[in-house]
Design a protein around this motif. Structure first.
Motif, PDB file in Angstrom:
ATOM      1  N   GLU A 290       0.826  -1.081  -0.185  1.00  0.00           N
ATOM      2  CA  GLU A 290       0.097   0.014  -0.163  1.00  0.00           C
ATOM      3  C   GLU A 290       0.905   1.248  -0.278  1.00  0.00           C
ATOM      4  OE1 GLU A 290      -2.566  -0.406   3.255  1.00  0.00           O
ATOM      5  OE2 GLU A 290      -4.385  -1.836   2.268  1.00  0.00           O
ATOM      6  N   LYS A 302      -2.920   1.358  -8.636  1.00  0.00           N
ATOM      7  CA  LYS A 302      -3.691   1.281  -7.574  1.00  0.00           C
ATOM      8  C   LYS A 302      -4.634   1.444  -7.275  1.00  0.00           C
ATOM      9  CE  LYS A 302      -3.684   4.800  -3.555  1.00  0.00           C
ATOM     10  NZ  LYS A 302      -5.123   4.848  -3.710  1.00  0.00           N
ATOM     11  N   ASP A 306      -7.806  -0.828  -5.819  1.00  0.00           N
ATOM     12  CA  ASP A 306      -9.214  -0.205  -5.322  1.00  0.00           C
ATOM     13  C   ASP A 306     -10.310  -0.631  -5.601  1.00  0.00           C
ATOM     14  OD1 ASP A 306      -7.073   1.265  -3.966  1.00  0.00           O
ATOM     15  OD2 ASP A 306      -8.177   3.053  -4.716  1.00  0.00           O
TER      16      ASP A 306
END
Length: 323
Positions: A290, A302, A306
């Motif tokens: 992360e 990312k 997500d």
């Protein structure tokens, strides 16, 4: 940990007849290790049984490293048909436990480990396969192959591949070095308990970007590395080598790629091989991942994470799956 049947004859043929053979803690592979003790001398017997293991890459890379002055084990004998190798005994003192138990030595040990990578960069990459786009993709996909199914996620594989493809150019440009690939605190030995760091577990080496081994060391799946120490050591490497902004990008891309891979591998070790302790290491790996994903260069990756793996599904796969 019973020695292989051929061990006694192999040792006798290499000048160690009648020596005691004692088990040594192994690793995450099919390889096993034994300490061979004869009076005041000792060596390590590696049992790398075919067809699961092939000790030739280890032998070849060990010799390449030794020829260039690196502290890799000298090979004293090998039976490739049976997968037996006799090599130097570096002892049992690892960087990991030493840094954990003696905090005043941590910085110096990591400086020494960084300096080895600086020296490695000074040499042209060995005669190794390339760490190319296909290898990077294959490794990253271990997360969607093992971790995601283990926690009940049907991941968007096409989107995953496209996201990684958008960021890999940053690590396919630039210098090529010998990448040891498992350069971390449990594979760096304090030879004889002293200050010299010995290298182990480099049989999977490839010719690739120098940032990869830095990630292995500074985002260690088996030991918490303080972000402040990570930053100081990364700055040390960049200051000595003259690496700049492009190196920072490559570091975080390879950090994300390696940590995604490790989350997959550790899940596989739990699910397929019954090695339960590896699942419990995944929360640390996710913390590193992360942090890497927060770098602007990782924006496409990312976005995929997500959309596909919620925050509460990132951790110990055995706990998340209720097994």
């Amino acid at each position: 940990m019973i020695p292989p049947a051929a061990a006694a004859a192999f040792l006798a043929a290499n000048g160690w007849g009648g020596a005691d053979i004692l088990p040594v803690a192994g690793d995450a592979s099919f390889r096993r290790y034994f300490r061979v003790v004869d009076g005041d001398r000792s060596a390590i017997l590696m049992d790398a049984p075919p067809p699961e293991e092939d000790p030739r890459p280890f032998i070849e890379i060990a010799r390449w490293l030794c020829e260039r002055g690196f502290a890799a084990p000298v090979i004293h004998g090998a039976d490739l048909e049976r997968g037996l190798v006799l090599l130097d005994d570096f002892g049992d003192v690892r960087l990991r436990e030493t840094a954990d138990d003696l905090s005043e030595r941590e910085t110096g040990l990591y400086e020494a480990a960084i300096d080895i990578l600086v020296q490695l960069r000074a040499h042209e990459a060995g005669p190794l396969p390339p760490y190319d786009r296909s290898v990077l993709h294959r490794e990253a996909s271990l997360l969607t192959e093992w971790y995601c199914p283990a926690v009940g996620i049907a991941a968007d594989q096409a989107g995953y591949d496209a996201a990684w493809d958008a960021v890999f150019d940053a690590v396919l440009a630039g210098p090529r070095v010998t990448v040891l690939r498992d350069y971390h605190s449990e594979n760096l030995m304090l030879i004889g308990g002293g200050d010299t760091l010995g290298l182990l577990d480099f049989q999977d080496a490839l010719a690739g970007h120098p940032a990869y081994d830095l990630v292995s060391l500074l985002q260690d799946a088996r030991r918490d590395v303080d972000p402040a120490l990570e930053s100081v050591m990364l700055d040390r490497y960049k200051r000595i080598t003259g690496a700049g902004k492009d190196f920072d990008i490559a570091y975080h891309v390879l950090g994300a790629q390696r940590n995604a891979k490790i989350a997959g591998i550790f899940t596989r070790l739990w699910k397929r091989d019954g090695k339960l302790r590896y699942a419990a290491l995944c929360p640390r790996v996710w913390r590193y991942l992360e942090r890497d994903l927060s770098h602007p260069a990782l924006a496409p990756v990312k976005t995929w994470f997500d959309a596909n793996i919620p925050a509460d599904m990132r951790g110990d796969p055995m706990v998340i799956s209720g097994q």
